[in-house]
Write a protein that holds these residues in place. Structure first.
Motif, PDB file in Angstrom:
ATOM      1  N   ILE A 159      -5.393   3.668  33.860  1.00  0.00           N
ATOM      2  CA  ILE A 159      -5.508   3.458  35.461  1.00  0.00           C
ATOM      3  C   ILE A 159      -6.888   3.048  35.753  1.00  0.00           C
ATOM      4  O   ILE A 159      -7.958   3.241  34.966  1.00  0.00           O
ATOM      5  CB  ILE A 159      -5.449   4.928  36.365  1.00  0.00           C
ATOM      6  N   ARG A 160      -6.967   2.236  36.778  1.00  0.00           N
ATOM      7  CA  ARG A 160      -8.313   1.600  37.018  1.00  0.00           C
ATOM      8  C   ARG A 160      -8.475   1.765  38.407  1.00  0.00           C
ATOM      9  O   ARG A 160      -8.221   0.848  39.382  1.00  0.00           O
ATOM     10  CB  ARG A 160      -8.404  -0.104  36.636  1.00  0.00           C
ATOM     11  N   PRO A 161      -8.894   2.930  38.880  1.00  0.00           N
ATOM     12  CA  PRO A 161      -9.271   3.310  40.394  1.00  0.00           C
ATOM     13  C   PRO A 161     -10.595   2.515  41.025  1.00  0.00           C
ATOM     14  O   PRO A 161     -11.162   2.422  40.176  1.00  0.00           O
ATOM     15  CB  PRO A 161      -9.162   4.788  40.515  1.00  0.00           C
ATOM     16  N   ARG A 162     -10.558   2.499  42.085  1.00  0.00           N
ATOM     17  CA  ARG A 162     -11.620   1.967  42.925  1.00  0.00           C
ATOM     18  C   ARG A 162     -12.478   3.463  43.292  1.00  0.00           C
ATOM     19  O   ARG A 162     -11.848   4.129  43.695  1.00  0.00           O
ATOM     20  CB  ARG A 162     -11.647   1.205  44.176  1.00  0.00           C
ATOM     21  N   PHE A 163     -13.752   3.729  42.889  1.00  0.00           N
ATOM     22  CA  PHE A 163     -14.355   4.803  43.148  1.00  0.00           C
ATOM     23  C   PHE A 163     -14.932   4.910  44.405  1.00  0.00           C
ATOM     24  O   PHE A 163     -15.625   4.025  44.865  1.00  0.00           O
ATOM     25  CB  PHE A 163     -15.462   5.021  42.154  1.00  0.00           C
ATOM     26  N   ILE A 164     -14.736   5.926  44.987  1.00  0.00           N
ATOM     27  CA  ILE A 164     -15.317   6.188  46.560  1.00  0.00           C
ATOM     28  C   ILE A 164     -16.044   7.490  46.373  1.00  0.00           C
ATOM     29  O   ILE A 164     -15.706   8.505  45.963  1.00  0.00           O
ATOM     30  CB  ILE A 164     -13.993   6.489  47.286  1.00  0.00           C
ATOM     31  N   ARG A 165     -17.526   7.290  46.830  1.00  0.00           N
ATOM     32  CA  ARG A 165     -18.395   8.607  47.039  1.00  0.00           C
ATOM     33  C   ARG A 165     -18.223   8.869  48.421  1.00  0.00           C
ATOM     34  O   ARG A 165     -18.704   7.950  49.402  1.00  0.00           O
ATOM     35  CB  ARG A 165     -19.626   8.261  46.414  1.00  0.00           C
ATOM     36  N   GLU A 166     -17.964  10.260  48.683  1.00  0.00           N
ATOM     37  CA  GLU A 166     -17.959  10.659  50.284  1.00  0.00           C
ATOM     38  C   GLU A 166     -18.982  11.435  50.228  1.00  0.00           C
ATOM     39  O   GLU A 166     -19.327  12.263  49.549  1.00  0.00           O
ATOM     40  CB  GLU A 166     -16.676  10.918  50.396  1.00  0.00           C
TER      41      GLU A 166
END
Length: 166
Positions: A159-166
């Motif tokens: 898998i190659r997700p887009r990383f989100i920092r919240e």
């Protein structure tokens, strides 16, 4: 349980993200019509590899997208090769069992799989410790999600997700 590769360019299009604050994988489909068509009218069930889930349409028997609680903060990071994949669909052949809405099944053999994060890229590998690319098909079934198939079994997941920092 067996898995059948249907070669086409109709993988599920969308946005695969990793929400760091929730330790979770989410998939947002680009087209609700495409998702409805690929799912069918009988709801969904999941195949699991640890806490990672693969959504499956009960009527279509098609693997749709990855999602779920998926902590990756202490996993091994190393160089991994990502195989060349083809766009397509993966159909679940339950071999005499019924797919039932809301029920989860373990992917056969996945209880001993490792999780490895690519050092230089955004890929995450879920599978046996040795990443082998012999005699298999690699299918991009959803944007940023590849399943390795060998002899009708799932051999690994990338898998190659887009990383989100919240």
């Amino acid at each position: 349980m067996k898995f059948i590769f249907s070669e086409n360019d109709e993988f599920l299009c969308g946005d695969l993200v990793y929400r760091e604050s929730e330790y979770s994988i989410d998939f947002t489909c680009s087209s609700s019509k495409q998702l409805e068509f690929k799912t069918g009218d009988q709801g969904c069930m999941s195949l699991t590899a640890g806490t990672l889930q693969l959504e499956v349409g009960v009527e279509s028997r098609e693997i749709l997208y990855p999602w779920g609680f998926f902590p990756i903060m202490n996993i091994e990071a190393r160089a991994i090769d990502v195989p060349i994949s083809k766009g397509g669909s993966i159909i679940v052949d339950p071999e005499g069992f019924d797919l039932i809405e809301g029920v989860s099944w373990d992917i056969p053999g996945s209880n001993s799989w490792k999780i490895i994060r690519e050092q230089d890229g955004g890929w995450i590998y879920i599978g046996p410790d040795k990443v082998l690319f012999d005699k298999g098909s690699y299918v991009e079934f959803a944007s940023g999600a590849i399943i390795g198939l060998k002899d009708g079994d799932i051999s690994c997941i990338f898998i190659r997700p887009r990383f989100i920092r919240e």
